[in-house]
Design a protein around this motif. Sequence first.
Motif, PDB file in Angstrom:
ATOM      1  N   PRO A 122       0.835  -1.205   0.000  1.00  0.00           N
ATOM      2  CA  PRO A 122       0.000   0.000   0.000  1.00  0.00           C
ATOM      3  C   PRO A 122       0.871   1.256   0.000  1.00  0.00           C
ATOM      4  O   PRO A 122       2.066   1.195   0.312  1.00  0.00           O
ATOM      5  CB  PRO A 122      -0.778  -0.125   1.316  1.00  0.00           C
ATOM      6  N   GLY A 123       0.274   2.376  -0.354  1.00  0.00           N
ATOM      7  CA  GLY A 123       1.013   3.631  -0.246  1.00  0.00           C
ATOM      8  C   GLY A 123       1.380   3.908   1.196  1.00  0.00           C
ATOM      9  O   GLY A 123       2.471   4.408   1.493  1.00  0.00           O
ATOM     10  N   HIS A 124       0.473   3.570   2.099  1.00  0.00           N
ATOM     11  CA  HIS A 124       0.684   3.760   3.535  1.00  0.00           C
ATOM     12  C   HIS A 124       0.064   2.581   4.273  1.00  0.00           C
ATOM     13  O   HIS A 124      -1.040   2.157   3.950  1.00  0.00           O
ATOM     14  CB  HIS A 124       0.056   5.072   4.015  1.00  0.00           C
ATOM     15  N   GLY A 125       0.779   2.067   5.256  1.00  0.00           N
ATOM     16  CA  GLY A 125       0.288   0.943   6.030  1.00  0.00           C
ATOM     17  C   GLY A 125       1.111  -0.308   5.782  1.00  0.00           C
ATOM     18  O   GLY A 125       2.035  -0.330   4.973  1.00  0.00           O
ATOM     19  N   GLU A 126       0.752  -1.371   6.498  1.00  0.00           N
ATOM     20  CA  GLU A 126       1.502  -2.619   6.436  1.00  0.00           C
ATOM     21  C   GLU A 126       1.246  -3.372   5.133  1.00  0.00           C
ATOM     22  O   GLU A 126       0.246  -3.147   4.456  1.00  0.00           O
ATOM     23  CB  GLU A 126       1.105  -3.508   7.617  1.00  0.00           C
ATOM     24  N   LEU A 127       2.164  -4.285   4.813  1.00  0.00           N
ATOM     25  CA  LEU A 127       1.995  -5.158   3.659  1.00  0.00           C
ATOM     26  C   LEU A 127       0.617  -5.815   3.717  1.00  0.00           C
ATOM     27  O   LEU A 127       0.161  -6.231   4.790  1.00  0.00           O
ATOM     28  CB  LEU A 127       3.088  -6.221   3.644  1.00  0.00           C
ATOM     29  N   ALA A 128      -0.026  -5.912   2.559  1.00  0.00           N
ATOM     30  CA  ALA A 128      -1.418  -6.353   2.544  1.00  0.00           C
ATOM     31  C   ALA A 128      -1.636  -7.465   1.525  1.00  0.00           C
ATOM     32  O   ALA A 128      -0.721  -7.878   0.800  1.00  0.00           O
ATOM     33  CB  ALA A 128      -2.323  -5.162   2.231  1.00  0.00           C
ATOM     34  N   SER A 129      -2.887  -7.932   1.490  1.00  0.00           N
ATOM     35  CA  SER A 129      -3.305  -9.007   0.592  1.00  0.00           C
ATOM     36  C   SER A 129      -4.473  -8.519  -0.259  1.00  0.00           C
ATOM     37  O   SER A 129      -4.993  -7.417  -0.074  1.00  0.00           O
ATOM     38  CB  SER A 129      -3.752 -10.215   1.407  1.00  0.00           C
ATOM     39  N   LYS A 130      -4.905  -9.380  -1.171  1.00  0.00           N
ATOM     40  CA  LYS A 130      -6.078  -9.047  -1.980  1.00  0.00           C
ATOM     41  C   LYS A 130      -7.304  -8.864  -1.097  1.00  0.00           C
ATOM     42  O   LYS A 130      -8.129  -7.975  -1.344  1.00  0.00           O
ATOM     43  CB  LYS A 130      -6.338 -10.145  -3.023  1.00  0.00           C
ATOM     44  N   ASP A 131      -7.435  -9.671  -0.044  1.00  0.00           N
ATOM     45  CA  ASP A 131      -8.567  -9.522   0.876  1.00  0.00           C
ATOM     46  C   ASP A 131      -8.569  -8.149   1.539  1.00  0.00           C
ATOM     47  O   ASP A 131      -9.630  -7.546   1.720  1.00  0.00           O
ATOM     48  CB  ASP A 131      -8.526 -10.619   1.946  1.00  0.00           C
ATOM     49  N   ASP A 132      -7.381  -7.672   1.913  1.00  0.00           N
ATOM     50  CA  ASP A 132      -7.283  -6.339   2.523  1.00  0.00           C
ATOM     51  C   ASP A 132      -7.721  -5.254   1.535  1.00  0.00           C
ATOM     52  O   ASP A 132      -8.407  -4.301   1.906  1.00  0.00           O
ATOM     53  CB  ASP A 132      -5.846  -6.055   2.973  1.00  0.00           C
ATOM     54  N   LEU A 133      -7.310  -5.412   0.280  1.00  0.00           N
ATOM     55  CA  LEU A 133      -7.692  -4.432  -0.738  1.00  0.00           C
ATOM     56  C   LEU A 133      -9.185  -4.497  -1.022  1.00  0.00           C
ATOM     57  O   LEU A 133      -9.832  -3.473  -1.255  1.00  0.00           O
ATOM     58  CB  LEU A 133      -6.888  -4.670  -2.018  1.00  0.00           C
ATOM     59  N   MET A 134      -9.746  -5.696  -0.964  1.00  0.00           N
ATOM     60  CA  MET A 134     -11.187  -5.849  -1.161  1.00  0.00           C
ATOM     61  C   MET A 134     -11.957  -5.168  -0.022  1.00  0.00           C
ATOM     62  O   MET A 134     -12.978  -4.503  -0.259  1.00  0.00           O
ATOM     63  CB  MET A 134     -11.552  -7.335  -1.230  1.00  0.00           C
ATOM     64  N   LYS A 135     -11.463  -5.327   1.182  1.00  0.00           N
ATOM     65  CA  LYS A 135     -12.081  -4.666   2.333  1.00  0.00           C
ATOM     66  C   LYS A 135     -12.046  -3.152   2.156  1.00  0.00           C
ATOM     67  O   LYS A 135     -13.009  -2.449   2.467  1.00  0.00           O
ATOM     68  CB  LYS A 135     -11.341  -5.078   3.607  1.00  0.00           C
ATOM     69  N   PHE A 136     -10.928  -2.655   1.638  1.00  0.00           N
ATOM     70  CA  PHE A 136     -10.774  -1.223   1.372  1.00  0.00           C
ATOM     71  C   PHE A 136     -11.808  -0.766   0.336  1.00  0.00           C
ATOM     72  O   PHE A 136     -12.440   0.287   0.487  1.00  0.00           O
ATOM     73  CB  PHE A 136      -9.348  -0.973   0.873  1.00  0.00           C
ATOM     74  N   LYS A 137     -12.004  -1.571  -0.704  1.00  0.00           N
ATOM     75  CA  LYS A 137     -12.997  -1.211  -1.717  1.00  0.00           C
ATOM     76  C   LYS A 137     -14.409  -1.211  -1.136  1.00  0.00           C
ATOM     77  O   LYS A 137     -15.243  -0.362  -1.495  1.00  0.00           O
ATOM     78  CB  LYS A 137     -12.933  -2.166  -2.911  1.00  0.00           C
ATOM     79  N   HIS A 138     -14.706  -2.146  -0.241  1.00  0.00           N
ATOM     80  CA  HIS A 138     -16.026  -2.158   0.400  1.00  0.00           C
ATOM     81  C   HIS A 138     -16.255  -0.848   1.151  1.00  0.00           C
ATOM     82  O   HIS A 138     -17.365  -0.297   1.130  1.00  0.00           O
ATOM     83  CB  HIS A 138     -16.149  -3.339   1.366  1.00  0.00           C
TER      84      HIS A 138
END
Length: 291
Positions: free
Chosen positions: A221-237
Amino acid sequence: MTLKRLSLLTLSLIQLSFYSTAALADDDRFKDVQITSQKLTDSTYMFTGSGGNIGVSAGSDGILIIDDQFAPLADKISASLNKIQPGNPKYVINTHYHGDHTGGNAHFGEQGIIFAHHNVLKRLSAKEGTPKAALPVVTYSEDVSIHFNNDTLTLKHLGPGHTDGDSVVFWKKDNVVHMGDLFFKDRFPYVDLKGGGSVLGYRNNVAKVLMIIDNQTQVIPGHGELASKDDLMKFKHMLDDSINWMNKQLTNGRTLEQIHATGLPEQWKSWSWNFITEKKWIDTLYQDLKA
């Protein structure tokens, strides 16, 4: 010495003192910052410090970095890179023009080639005092690929989102993506409306990335800890819910003051942080979606 010369000398000393004080303040602000390296694959790393996360490719072809944080951290970033592999970065990629991602350009651009979207060059060039070494040398409108360290890195512009010059960087073989500021992990995002950003464009660009990556993709991410597709999906929600919620408020004819009084749905309130508070996120949604 004439009174006029004395006045000019005094003014010069005041200006020198001001700039020296500002430089010392910057140094003091960053003096305790540590650049931390996280290995993702044999040749790929994520650096964290102060500012945007840095993506790194290091291998037989040399070093490539994605973003370079604030200017006073350039030496610390170089020292951390040298712990992985000696040498200066051959290539620097700017995901957008903001100073917490491009501050080190002047340092790394002296010996490396900077890549960015056309609008990054346009906006950095318009900033008074930007040295030539800090400006992108290779620019593009949609995408460009760099074949480096036995992999292909594709720099893709998906349209206005965080700004009007965002790039997302995909590693084909290593299955890593650097989102730039199109992803703030578990936080409300900053959408730079004055910099050509768009709330709807931001959400749509995140959706496009989700269609490209898979469940094994490591997401920087631009800011924050290393993430997964699930994390990005949560962000989109969160983006979807925020946009739908604001559109409902606007359809019901509510004023900004009334919307602030109601507040966002409870499940997203914890996403507020010091830079983009709940109030500021509501203001951004209101300003862009009301237009």
